[in-house]
Design a protein around this motif. Structure first.
Motif, PDB file in Angstrom:
ATOM      1  N   GLY A 190     -29.831  31.975 -53.424  1.00  0.00           N
ATOM      2  CA  GLY A 190     -30.101  32.160 -51.923  1.00  0.00           C
ATOM      3  C   GLY A 190     -29.976  33.784 -51.776  1.00  0.00           C
ATOM      4  N   GLY A 191     -29.093  34.689 -52.408  1.00  0.00           N
ATOM      5  CA  GLY A 191     -28.697  36.196 -51.903  1.00  0.00           C
ATOM      6  C   GLY A 191     -30.097  36.568 -52.798  1.00  0.00           C
ATOM      7  N   LEU A 192     -30.256  36.012 -53.498  1.00  0.00           N
ATOM      8  CA  LEU A 192     -31.469  37.327 -54.256  1.00  0.00           C
ATOM      9  C   LEU A 192     -32.899  37.330 -52.957  1.00  0.00           C
ATOM     10  CD1 LEU A 192     -31.752  36.371 -58.231  1.00  0.00           C
ATOM     11  CD2 LEU A 192     -30.942  38.170 -57.275  1.00  0.00           C
ATOM     12  N   ALA A 193     -33.296  35.583 -52.537  1.00  0.00           N
ATOM     13  CA  ALA A 193     -34.347  35.639 -51.904  1.00  0.00           C
ATOM     14  C   ALA A 193     -33.710  36.191 -50.548  1.00  0.00           C
ATOM     15  CB  ALA A 193     -34.157  34.116 -51.361  1.00  0.00           C
ATOM     16  N   LEU A 194     -32.849  36.814 -50.068  1.00  0.00           N
ATOM     17  CA  LEU A 194     -32.245  36.821 -48.778  1.00  0.00           C
ATOM     18  C   LEU A 194     -32.574  38.093 -49.200  1.00  0.00           C
ATOM     19  CD1 LEU A 194     -31.230  36.789 -45.644  1.00  0.00           C
ATOM     20  CD2 LEU A 194     -28.868  36.629 -46.875  1.00  0.00           C
ATOM     21  N   GLY A 195     -31.832  39.410 -50.004  1.00  0.00           N
ATOM     22  CA  GLY A 195     -32.180  40.423 -50.543  1.00  0.00           C
ATOM     23  C   GLY A 195     -33.392  40.899 -50.203  1.00  0.00           C
ATOM     24  N   PHE A 196     -34.656  39.688 -50.734  1.00  0.00           N
ATOM     25  CA  PHE A 196     -36.049  40.369 -50.960  1.00  0.00           C
ATOM     26  C   PHE A 196     -36.383  40.124 -49.261  1.00  0.00           C
ATOM     27  CE2 PHE A 196     -40.616  38.192 -51.483  1.00  0.00           C
ATOM     28  CZ  PHE A 196     -40.651  39.601 -51.577  1.00  0.00           C
ATOM     29  N   PHE A 197     -36.270  39.540 -48.976  1.00  0.00           N
ATOM     30  CA  PHE A 197     -36.740  39.184 -47.589  1.00  0.00           C
ATOM     31  C   PHE A 197     -36.699  40.137 -46.441  1.00  0.00           C
ATOM     32  CE2 PHE A 197     -35.606  37.797 -43.131  1.00  0.00           C
ATOM     33  CZ  PHE A 197     -36.615  36.999 -42.867  1.00  0.00           C
ATOM     34  N   LEU A 198     -34.656  40.691 -46.599  1.00  0.00           N
ATOM     35  CA  LEU A 198     -34.530  41.333 -45.442  1.00  0.00           C
ATOM     36  C   LEU A 198     -35.227  43.317 -45.869  1.00  0.00           C
ATOM     37  CD1 LEU A 198     -31.030  41.112 -45.600  1.00  0.00           C
ATOM     38  CD2 LEU A 198     -32.329  40.586 -43.445  1.00  0.00           C
ATOM     39  N   ASP A 199     -35.633  43.295 -47.174  1.00  0.00           N
ATOM     40  CA  ASP A 199     -36.131  44.667 -48.032  1.00  0.00           C
ATOM     41  C   ASP A 199     -37.287  44.643 -47.292  1.00  0.00           C
ATOM     42  OD1 ASP A 199     -36.300  47.285 -49.823  1.00  0.00           O
ATOM     43  OD2 ASP A 199     -37.587  45.418 -50.582  1.00  0.00           O
ATOM     44  N   HIS A 200     -37.634  43.136 -47.520  1.00  0.00           N
ATOM     45  CA  HIS A 200     -39.513  42.830 -47.541  1.00  0.00           C
ATOM     46  C   HIS A 200     -39.652  43.468 -46.010  1.00  0.00           C
ATOM     47  CE1 HIS A 200     -43.584  41.771 -47.715  1.00  0.00           C
ATOM     48  NE2 HIS A 200     -43.763  41.163 -46.619  1.00  0.00           N
ATOM     49  N   ASN A 201     -38.692  42.972 -44.710  1.00  0.00           N
ATOM     50  CA  ASN A 201     -39.294  43.539 -42.962  1.00  0.00           C
ATOM     51  C   ASN A 201     -38.746  44.808 -43.334  1.00  0.00           C
ATOM     52  OD1 ASN A 201     -40.428  40.667 -41.739  1.00  0.00           O
ATOM     53  ND2 ASN A 201     -38.738  40.159 -43.531  1.00  0.00           N
ATOM     54  N   GLY A 246     -26.287  39.275 -55.120  1.00  0.00           N
ATOM     55  CA  GLY A 246     -27.339  38.896 -55.596  1.00  0.00           C
ATOM     56  C   GLY A 246     -28.513  39.518 -54.364  1.00  0.00           C
ATOM     57  N   VAL A 247     -28.100  39.250 -53.443  1.00  0.00           N
ATOM     58  CA  VAL A 247     -28.584  39.838 -51.769  1.00  0.00           C
ATOM     59  C   VAL A 247     -28.308  41.583 -52.276  1.00  0.00           C
ATOM     60  CG1 VAL A 247     -28.809  41.220 -49.617  1.00  0.00           C
ATOM     61  CG2 VAL A 247     -27.446  38.540 -49.961  1.00  0.00           C
ATOM     62  N   LEU A 248     -28.183  42.095 -53.157  1.00  0.00           N
ATOM     63  CA  LEU A 248     -28.119  44.675 -52.940  1.00  0.00           C
ATOM     64  C   LEU A 248     -29.776  43.698 -54.532  1.00  0.00           C
ATOM     65  CD1 LEU A 248     -24.660  45.330 -53.058  1.00  0.00           C
ATOM     66  CD2 LEU A 248     -26.422  45.690 -51.685  1.00  0.00           C
ATOM     67  N   ALA A 249     -29.879  43.278 -55.383  1.00  0.00           N
ATOM     68  CA  ALA A 249     -30.102  42.812 -56.257  1.00  0.00           C
ATOM     69  C   ALA A 249     -31.243  41.899 -55.670  1.00  0.00           C
ATOM     70  CB  ALA A 249     -29.892  42.411 -57.270  1.00  0.00           C
ATOM     71  N   PHE A 273     -42.861  31.511 -52.742  1.00  0.00           N
ATOM     72  CA  PHE A 273     -43.414  31.937 -54.194  1.00  0.00           C
ATOM     73  C   PHE A 273     -42.225  32.147 -55.024  1.00  0.00           C
ATOM     74  CE2 PHE A 273     -47.174  29.514 -53.325  1.00  0.00           C
ATOM     75  CZ  PHE A 273     -47.189  28.721 -54.537  1.00  0.00           C
ATOM     76  N   ALA A 274     -41.889  33.921 -54.442  1.00  0.00           N
ATOM     77  CA  ALA A 274     -40.583  34.824 -55.369  1.00  0.00           C
ATOM     78  C   ALA A 274     -39.304  33.686 -55.005  1.00  0.00           C
ATOM     79  CB  ALA A 274     -40.673  35.789 -54.074  1.00  0.00           C
ATOM     80  N   CYS A 275     -39.007  32.824 -54.140  1.00  0.00           N
ATOM     81  CA  CYS A 275     -37.674  32.082 -53.692  1.00  0.00           C
ATOM     82  C   CYS A 275     -38.131  30.590 -55.196  1.00  0.00           C
ATOM     83  CB  CYS A 275     -37.374  31.355 -52.242  1.00  0.00           C
ATOM     84  SG  CYS A 275     -37.693  32.519 -51.036  1.00  0.00           S
ATOM     85  N   LEU A 276     -39.155  30.929 -55.466  1.00  0.00           N
ATOM     86  CA  LEU A 276     -38.643  29.456 -56.814  1.00  0.00           C
ATOM     87  C   LEU A 276     -39.220  30.372 -58.231  1.00  0.00           C
ATOM     88  CD1 LEU A 276     -39.383  27.273 -58.097  1.00  0.00           C
ATOM     89  CD2 LEU A 276     -42.318  27.292 -57.695  1.00  0.00           C
ATOM     90  N   GLY A 277     -39.032  31.280 -58.601  1.00  0.00           N
ATOM     91  CA  GLY A 277     -38.504  32.743 -59.395  1.00  0.00           C
ATOM     92  C   GLY A 277     -37.532  32.737 -59.397  1.00  0.00           C
ATOM     93  N   PHE A 278     -37.513  33.609 -58.028  1.00  0.00           N
ATOM     94  CA  PHE A 278     -35.440  33.439 -57.780  1.00  0.00           C
ATOM     95  C   PHE A 278     -34.784  32.128 -58.755  1.00  0.00           C
ATOM     96  CE2 PHE A 278     -36.216  37.094 -55.209  1.00  0.00           C
ATOM     97  CZ  PHE A 278     -36.241  37.723 -55.607  1.00  0.00           C
ATOM     98  N   LEU A 279     -35.074  31.207 -58.541  1.00  0.00           N
ATOM     99  CA  LEU A 279     -34.285  29.949 -58.759  1.00  0.00           C
ATOM    100  C   LEU A 279     -34.477  29.341 -59.879  1.00  0.00           C
ATOM    101  CD1 LEU A 279     -32.671  28.288 -57.226  1.00  0.00           C
ATOM    102  CD2 LEU A 279     -34.871  26.238 -57.128  1.00  0.00           C
ATOM    103  N   LEU A 280     -35.828  29.604 -60.584  1.00  0.00           N
ATOM    104  CA  LEU A 280     -35.916  29.098 -61.773  1.00  0.00           C
ATOM    105  C   LEU A 280     -35.190  30.854 -62.690  1.00  0.00           C
ATOM    106  CD1 LEU A 280     -39.629  28.754 -62.155  1.00  0.00           C
ATOM    107  CD2 LEU A 280     -37.618  27.421 -61.908  1.00  0.00           C
TER     108      LEU A 280
END
Length: 409
Positions: A190-201, A246-249, A273-280
């Motif tokens: 969840g931290g990885l997905a949140l960091g990617f979402f914040l950086d994407h925006n 995880g958010v920073l990464a 799909f990126a969140c699925l990759g983060f989860l795996l």
């Protein structure tokens, strides 16, 4: 002797701080860009800007696909800095996907031209054209396999390549033995997905070194509490640090090379799909940490304890080694305004010399609205002058040993 030193520190340093002020610098920028905006099906409005350098205009021309033709005559405006041209082109029913758009005539110059293409269906393509790369190929709309190739596989591989995060997770399992696997999986992914979402925006900008340095620092921190009796509290702190790391990464994922031309709906699908990759990737990483901990459970406790000490020392050594990069390359340090330096020093002086204590909520009450205003794009006019004035008033109170009221503080 110590009293005299403290006296001169109290008298002299505030005067030096009063001399600290912002430096105003002006840079001369020669903007150059090529912007295409689709105003009707197949009709694009072209806005082409070239710089005027030392009285000379760069001789460059925009190049479009062969099936595109001029729809209107160019309207040109020239001043001392820029040459602006506006006209329309018509590409008929042909699609621009897979076609090249570029600039002819950049060879021999050092000018980079920003390219931006906006279509009616919400796609935005962007690139920077240079003499070495003067043409841009418009990508095709994404298909299902593109989401997997661009989102899922790179995201999972990205997690497994974060060696600082791997050290943190492994040390967490070694110290706390059998933590909640599912909760840790949700926290890190969840931290990885949140960091990617914040950086994407573009809501969070993280330097490239943070994804490795900060997890190593967090690993060193939780290793300090490895043999403390407050086991549950340290485990909660470690889990929180893993989520933050995880958010920073995640903010560093796909920082460069992100494909353009995605609509808002397609960007949402790519995020899924990126969140699925983060989860795996997180599942594999945590599984490795858990299995390593279970193997060490078969060993004597003395061996496990020694291994944890050695691995904690390794994490601390790696953290110090990463920190040494800032001594070698000082430009990697983030630029901190001088006003912030002076403000922190004034707070230190206030703590030592003032009898009126400043509550912690006062600082947070100012920081939170400030972040809200910053995210909203709002700015307080003359804020540097206001901050300098308030800091100067606080320094005067410190200098003369006066104590203002709590309301004034």
């Amino acid at each position: 002797m110590n009293n005299r030193i403290m006296y001169w520190l109290r008298r002299g340093l505030p005067i030096l701080l009063l001399l600290i002020g912002p430096k105003l610098q002006a840079d001369i920028v020669y903007p150059a860009r090529l912007q295409l905006t689709e105003t009707a099906p197949g009709v694009y409005e072209v806005f082409f800007v070239l710089p005027v350098i030392q009285g000379k205009i760069l001789r460059a021309q925009a190049v479009f696909p062969e099936f595109c033709s001029s729809y209107s005559e160019p309207v040109t405006e020239v001043d001392s800095y820029q040459k602006k041209m506006r006209w329309q082109i018509s590409c008929g029913e042909n699609t621009l996907a897979g076609q090249q758009i570029g600039i002819d005539g950049l060879l021999g110059s050092q000018v980079d031209i920003m390219l931006e293409i906006n279509t009616l269906d919400g796609r935005i393509y962007g690139s920077t054209l240079s003499p070495a790369r003067a043409y841009y190929t418009i990508p095709e709309p994404p298909a299902f396999k593109d989401y997997v190739q661009i989102g899922t596989f790179p995201a999972g591989r990205f997690v497994l390549l974060q060696w600082g995060l791997a050290v943190l997770v492994l040390l967490y399992f070694l110290i706390f033995r059998n933590p909640d696997f599912r909760l840790l999986l949700i926290t890190l992914s969840g931290g990885l997905a949140l960091g990617f979402f914040l950086d994407h925006n573009e809501w969070l900008l993280v330097p490239s070194w943070a994804a490795t340095l900060l997890p190593l620092g967090a690993a060193a921190v939780i290793s300090l509490g490895a043999f403390v009796k407050k086991h549950t509290q340290n485990q909660a702190i470690g889990k929180t640090l893993i989520g933050i790391c995880g958010v920073l990464a995640g903010a560093g994922f796909m920082e460069e090379g992100t494909p353009g031309g995605y609509t808002s709906a397609e960007s949402g699908i790519l995020l899924g799909f990126a969140c699925l990759g983060f989860l795996l990737g997180t599942w594999i990483l945590i599984s490795i940490g858990r299995q390593t901990s279970r193997v060490l459970d078969l060993c004597p406790d003395s061996f496990r304890r020694t291994f944890i000490l050695l691995f904690s020392g390794l994490a601390l050594g790696a953290f110090l080694w990463q920190m040494s990069l800032f001594w070698v390359v000082p430009s990697m340090l983030p630029a901190i305004p001088l006003l912030l330096h002076s403000y922190i020093l004034i707070l230190v002086f206030w703590t030592f010399y003032s009898k009126v204590k400043m509550p912690d909520w006062v600082v947070w009450a100012g920081l939170i609205p400030g972040f809200v205003l910053g995210f909203s794009g709002l700015d307080i006019p003359y804020s540097p002058a206001i901050i300098l004035s308030l800091q100067g008033a606080l320094l005067l109170f410190i200098f003369f040993g006066k104590n203002p009221s709590k309301f004034w503080v």
